[in-house]
Design a protein around this motif. Structure first.
Motif, PDB file in Angstrom:
ATOM      1  N   GLU A 175      27.301  57.141  70.850  1.00 46.74           N
ATOM      2  CA  GLU A 175      26.314  56.892  71.897  1.00 46.74           C
ATOM      3  C   GLU A 175      26.132  55.403  72.129  1.00 46.74           C
ATOM      4  O   GLU A 175      25.916  54.953  73.258  1.00 46.74           O
ATOM      5  N   ALA A 176      26.220  54.629  71.054  1.00 48.56           N
ATOM      6  CA  ALA A 176      26.063  53.176  71.168  1.00 48.56           C
ATOM      7  C   ALA A 176      27.193  52.560  71.983  1.00 48.56           C
ATOM      8  O   ALA A 176      27.003  51.538  72.655  1.00 48.56           O
ATOM      9  N   THR A 177      28.369  53.188  71.937  1.00 49.16           N
ATOM     10  CA  THR A 177      29.491  52.656  72.730  1.00 49.16           C
ATOM     11  C   THR A 177      29.222  52.782  74.222  1.00 49.16           C
ATOM     12  O   THR A 177      29.775  52.017  75.020  1.00 49.16           O
ATOM     13  N   ARG A 178      28.382  53.714  74.608  1.00 42.21           N
ATOM     14  CA  ARG A 178      28.079  53.899  76.031  1.00 42.21           C
ATOM     15  C   ARG A 178      26.905  53.039  76.492  1.00 42.21           C
ATOM     16  O   ARG A 178      26.722  52.827  77.696  1.00 42.21           O
ATOM     17  N   ALA A 183      31.278  45.031  78.553  1.00 39.91           N
ATOM     18  CA  ALA A 183      32.448  45.910  78.525  1.00 39.91           C
ATOM     19  C   ALA A 183      33.333  45.605  77.325  1.00 39.91           C
ATOM     20  O   ALA A 183      33.886  46.521  76.700  1.00 39.91           O
ATOM     21  N   ARG A 184      33.472  44.319  76.984  1.00 43.35           N
ATOM     22  CA  ARG A 184      34.317  43.942  75.859  1.00 43.35           C
ATOM     23  C   ARG A 184      33.753  44.491  74.553  1.00 43.35           C
ATOM     24  O   ARG A 184      34.500  44.986  73.695  1.00 43.35           O
ATOM     25  N   VAL A 185      32.424  44.423  74.401  1.00 40.25           N
ATOM     26  CA  VAL A 185      31.776  44.934  73.194  1.00 40.25           C
ATOM     27  C   VAL A 185      31.950  46.444  73.119  1.00 40.25           C
ATOM     28  O   VAL A 185      32.213  47.005  72.043  1.00 40.25           O
ATOM     29  N   ARG A 186      31.811  47.115  74.273  1.00 42.19           N
ATOM     30  CA  ARG A 186      31.997  48.569  74.296  1.00 42.19           C
ATOM     31  C   ARG A 186      33.408  48.942  73.847  1.00 42.19           C
ATOM     32  O   ARG A 186      33.605  49.897  73.094  1.00 42.19           O
ATOM     33  N   ALA A 187      34.372  48.173  74.288  1.00 37.54           N
ATOM     34  CA  ALA A 187      35.765  48.446  73.942  1.00 37.54           C
ATOM     35  C   ALA A 187      36.007  48.263  72.440  1.00 37.54           C
ATOM     36  O   ALA A 187      36.696  49.074  71.801  1.00 37.54           O
ATOM     37  N   GLU A 188      35.454  47.199  71.884  1.00 35.30           N
ATOM     38  CA  GLU A 188      35.633  46.937  70.453  1.00 35.30           C
ATOM     39  C   GLU A 188      34.883  47.948  69.595  1.00 35.30           C
ATOM     40  O   GLU A 188      35.373  48.388  68.550  1.00 35.30           O
ATOM     41  N   LEU A 189      33.695  48.355  70.075  1.00 32.80           N
ATOM     42  CA  LEU A 189      32.927  49.357  69.338  1.00 32.80           C
ATOM     43  C   LEU A 189      33.638  50.706  69.377  1.00 32.80           C
ATOM     44  O   LEU A 189      33.610  51.464  68.409  1.00 32.80           O
ATOM     45  N   PRO A 273      22.713  48.264  65.166  1.00 34.72           N
ATOM     46  CA  PRO A 273      22.465  46.970  65.817  1.00 34.72           C
ATOM     47  C   PRO A 273      23.243  45.826  65.175  1.00 34.72           C
ATOM     48  O   PRO A 273      23.723  44.920  65.874  1.00 34.72           O
ATOM     49  N   ALA A 274      23.371  45.854  63.827  1.00 30.59           N
ATOM     50  CA  ALA A 274      24.116  44.800  63.135  1.00 30.59           C
ATOM     51  C   ALA A 274      25.587  44.855  63.521  1.00 30.59           C
ATOM     52  O   ALA A 274      26.247  43.810  63.692  1.00 30.59           O
ATOM     53  N   LEU A 275      26.130  46.061  63.671  1.00 28.79           N
ATOM     54  CA  LEU A 275      27.525  46.224  64.067  1.00 28.79           C
ATOM     55  C   LEU A 275      27.731  45.709  65.498  1.00 28.79           C
ATOM     56  O   LEU A 275      28.700  44.993  65.778  1.00 28.79           O
ATOM     57  N   LEU A 276      26.820  46.053  66.386  1.00 24.81           N
ATOM     58  CA  LEU A 276      26.901  45.579  67.772  1.00 24.81           C
ATOM     59  C   LEU A 276      26.812  44.060  67.835  1.00 24.81           C
ATOM     60  O   LEU A 276      27.575  43.409  68.566  1.00 24.81           O
ATOM     61  N   ASP A 277      25.916  43.508  67.064  1.00 24.39           N
ATOM     62  CA  ASP A 277      25.753  42.055  67.058  1.00 24.39           C
ATOM     63  C   ASP A 277      27.006  41.359  66.541  1.00 24.39           C
ATOM     64  O   ASP A 277      27.425  40.320  67.065  1.00 24.39           O
ATOM     65  N   ALA A 278      27.633  41.948  65.510  1.00 18.41           N
ATOM     66  CA  ALA A 278      28.840  41.351  64.939  1.00 18.41           C
ATOM     67  C   ALA A 278      30.002  41.379  65.923  1.00 18.41           C
ATOM     68  O   ALA A 278      30.895  40.525  65.864  1.00 18.41           O
TER      69      ALA A 278
END
Length: 336
Positions: A175-178, A183-189, A273-278
């Motif tokens: 769900e966090a990927t959406r 867009a770049r963060v979504r792709a990496e996640l 959130p920590a993963l998204l921030d990284a």
């Protein structure tokens, strides 16, 4: 002059492992021990008498204060008596009296008004009506009521139950990927998510935690199926000693569904959130995904807790900054 008034007093005496009580009269401790040992065929050397109620050892002076018909227990050398608790322990350690206990508890429960006593009787009934030794659907049909027919054994269903919980954590990552803004963060996640999925498949979604047929080092229960609450996120153990055996009955299986696999470091508030921030300025390949996998899906960060011990407020724990980033291009694969 004293012996003229030192009349024999009646007592009820029983042996350590016997339920039958015998009437015996004695004027002092010496006579009581002599008669008791002969009656119950207990060696006199080292024998002693104690109160049935609480295990207090009867001395010569204490003997004189005892009222008529006091209930006593005769112990041989090395034996100890903790009072009524000993009787309860002996009753529960054998199946011989199980049916009688169930009937008696049900009868008492019908008329009992005290909420505390009702709870004790209800818990006793639930634990006495235990069919945990049965494993297959054929042997314990009642346990499988409401369970999909594809599950033929209790362990198979319990493994699936655990896998479902772990899969729900994976859904939150997806769900966090959406919801990621860039867009770049979504792709990496998304890449990280696929990696987590591969690791989970390899570990069979850690269903071993609830499966009593797994190795002791991998399951969270005993071989019989007993689970013990591990206490809230900020405690080393459960102060109330909560325990349950969902393998024992359908009711226990349903109640177990209210127990939580609680994240010490919180999933929604902290880990994701920590993963998204990284990933804001880095590729997933430079992130220590193995560390995040452990936090999200394994016992490294999960504690099994009774619903009462599940604290829903913020835990206030953070990820280890030194472990977030990895020099390795690929995470290590772990089962648990």
């Amino acid at each position: 002059m004293f012996r003229l008034f030192n009349k024999s007093k009646p007592f009820k005496i029983r042996g350590f492992s016997e339920n039958k009580k015998y009437g015996v009269a004695a004027k002092d401790m010496k006579e009581l021990l002599k008669k008791g040992c002969k009656l119950l065929q207990v060696p006199s050397s080292g024998a002693q008498v104690c109160l049935y109620e609480d295990g207090t050892v009867v001395t010569e002076d204490f003997f004189l204060t005892l009222p008529d018909d006091t209930e006593l227990v005769l112990l041989s050398q090395g034996q100890t008596w903790s009072g009524v608790v000993c009787d309860i322990g002996q009753l529960l350690n054998t199946d011989r009296h199980a049916d009688s206990l169930i009937d008696a508890a049900k009868e008492l429960l019908c008329d009992e008004k005290s909420s505390k006593k009702r709870k004790i009787l209800s818990d006793l009934l639930r634990n006495l009506d235990d069919r945990s030794e049965m494993e297959s659907r054929e042997d314990d049909k009642a346990w499988f009521t409401g369970v999909d027919v594809r599950f033929k054994t209790k362990s198979a269903y319990m493994k699936f139950n655990c896998q479902s919980r772990i899969r729900s954590y994976m859904k939150e990552v997806n769900e966090a990927t959406r919801t990621a803004e860039k867009a770049r963060v979504r792709a990496e996640l998304l890449k990280a998510s696929k990696c987590f999925t591969e690791m989970l498949k390899e570990a069979n979604y850690n269903g071993c935690y609830f499966d009593r047929t797994e190795k002791e080092s991998e399951r969270l229960c005993t071989q019989e199926g007993w689970f013990t609450c591990q206490g809230s996120f900020d405690e080393k153990s459960c102060p109330s000693l909560h325990s349950i055996n969902p393998y024992g009955s359908r009711e226990s299986r349903i109640v177990f569904s209210t127990w939580n696999l609680d994240h010490r470091i919180e999933k929604r508030r902290t880990i994701i959130p920590a993963l998204l921030d990284a990933l804001q300025n880095r590729k997933s390949s430079s992130i220590n995904l193995d560390y995040f996998y452990q936090l999200l899906f394994t016992r490294e960060n999960l504690k099994l807790v009774h619903v009462v011990c599940h604290k829903k407020g913020a835990h206030g724990l953070s990820c280890d900054a030194e472990k977030i980033f990895s020099s390795e291009s690929k995470p290590k694969r772990r089962r648990t």
